[in-house]
Design a protein around this motif. Structure first.
Motif, PDB file in Angstrom:
ATOM      1  N   HIS A  80       0.716  -1.149  -0.126  1.00 40.59           N
ATOM      2  CA  HIS A  80       0.002  -0.056   0.098  1.00 40.59           C
ATOM      3  C   HIS A  80       0.734   1.169  -0.020  1.00 40.59           C
ATOM      4  N   ALA A  81       2.120   1.077   0.488  1.00 45.24           N
ATOM      5  CA  ALA A  81       2.998   2.199   0.519  1.00 45.24           C
ATOM      6  C   ALA A  81       4.291   1.543   0.796  1.00 45.24           C
ATOM      7  N   ASP A  82       5.416   2.223   0.345  1.00 44.46           N
ATOM      8  CA  ASP A  82       6.667   1.746   0.238  1.00 44.46           C
ATOM      9  C   ASP A  82       7.709   2.848   0.765  1.00 44.46           C
ATOM     10  N   ALA A  83       8.677   2.783   1.277  1.00 44.82           N
ATOM     11  CA  ALA A  83       9.624   3.562   1.752  1.00 44.82           C
ATOM     12  C   ALA A  83      10.961   3.058   1.731  1.00 44.82           C
ATOM     13  N   THR A 107       6.442   6.643  -0.489  1.00 48.02           N
ATOM     14  CA  THR A 107       5.208   6.856  -1.281  1.00 48.02           C
ATOM     15  C   THR A 107       4.185   5.686  -1.107  1.00 48.02           C
ATOM     16  N   ALA A 108       2.771   6.428  -1.208  1.00 46.20           N
ATOM     17  CA  ALA A 108       1.567   5.886  -1.081  1.00 46.20           C
ATOM     18  C   ALA A 108       1.309   5.214  -2.315  1.00 46.20           C
ATOM     19  N   GLU A 109       1.117   4.059  -2.415  1.00 42.84           N
ATOM     20  CA  GLU A 109       0.678   3.507  -3.890  1.00 42.84           C
ATOM     21  C   GLU A 109      -0.892   3.374  -3.762  1.00 42.84           C
ATOM     22  N   PHE A 144      -0.927   7.551   3.592  1.00 38.47           N
ATOM     23  CA  PHE A 144      -0.614   6.928   4.914  1.00 38.47           C
ATOM     24  C   PHE A 144      -0.722   8.101   5.971  1.00 38.47           C
ATOM     25  N   SER A 145      -0.689   7.646   7.072  1.00 34.61           N
ATOM     26  CA  SER A 145      -0.595   8.763   8.555  1.00 34.61           C
ATOM     27  C   SER A 145       0.796   8.787   9.077  1.00 34.61           C
TER      28      SER A 145
END
Length: 246
Positions: A184-187, A203-205, A209-210
């Motif tokens: 859902h998001a990767d960093a 990055t939010a895919e 995100f919070s």
């Protein structure tokens, strides 16, 4: 259950093999799970034209992937006549990460280029490249000290990279390809052993995100890089001990 069976805060198996490239002043083959990157540091007794006369050294990096490092064959960038935007972004990131922990004034006017070539890709190639490149750079500096080209190793600290992400299971550490493509998001976090932040790419895919989720990813990244810093130190100690025993 993660595809690999790992706990959310577990990284893949890590090994750093020094001296893999016979001719380079410093080199390692780093393995993180099924991702393998050859990092080779080469020394030149000059700096780029834009830096001449400043009394500073230069550290940079180049990055590439073998055509069959991925699931299907990729075209060689040399055959296309230019690098992709992704390649340029990653090699600039590696260079910035290394320069963040180098005293370039103590280097004098010399350049070190660390070539990072991905042999097998299963996620996290840029992070593995940064982690391995630091060891290759450190070994190159130790070679220069042994040859009395410089008095001391001009490193101010360690730097390593690790990926984290948000999946259906929540926050997880060190994504492999199967997780990365569905996250859902990767960093990507590039951190120093003293707690410094060199770079964060997040990055939010899907949905945003919070801030709380970002802090959880950072917590995991610090755990992961802690393990990588230990692996870096062990690789260098082993390499230097081997040289001393000859």
């Amino acid at each position: 259950m993660r595809p690999s069976g790992r706990a959310p805060d577990a990284i893949r198996s890590v090994s750093i093999e020094p001296g893999f490239s016979y001719h380079a002043e410093g080199s390692v083959l780093i393995r993180m799970g099924r991702t393998e990157v050859l990092c080779a540091a080469s020394v030149e007794s000059r700096v780029p034209p834009f830096m001449r006369g400043q009394g500073l050294g230069w550290v940079t990096a180049e990055y590439g992937m073998l055509p069959r490092a991925t699931h299907s064959r990729g075209e060689r960038e040399a055959a296309r006549g230019k690098q992709s935007g992704r390649t340029q972004e990653i090699q600039r990131l590696i260079g910035r990460s290394l320069r963040a922990v180098v005293d370039r004034k103590a280097m004098g006017e010399m350049s070190i280029t660390v070539d990072c070539d991905v042999l097998n890709a299963d996620g996290g190639t840029r992070c593995a490249a940064i982690t391995g490149a630091w060891v290759a750079l450190s070994l190159a500096f130790n070679t220069l000290v042994a040859k009395r080209v410089m008095a001391t190793v001009p490193l101010t600290g360690q730097v390593a990279g690790i990926s984290c992400g948000l999946t259906d299971l929540g926050a997880v550490l060190d994504l492999d390809y199967a997780e990365d493509r569905n996250a859902h998001a990767d960093a990507n976090f590039v951190l120093t052993e003293t707690g410094g932040i060199v770079e964060i790419q997040a990055t939010a895919e899907q949905a945003p995100f919070s801030e709380a989720q970002l802090h959880e990813l950072m917590r995991l990244a610090r755990l992961g890089t802690g393990t990588l810093f230990e692996a870096q130190r062990a690789a260098i100690s082993g390499a230097l001990a081997k040289v001393a025993s000859r």
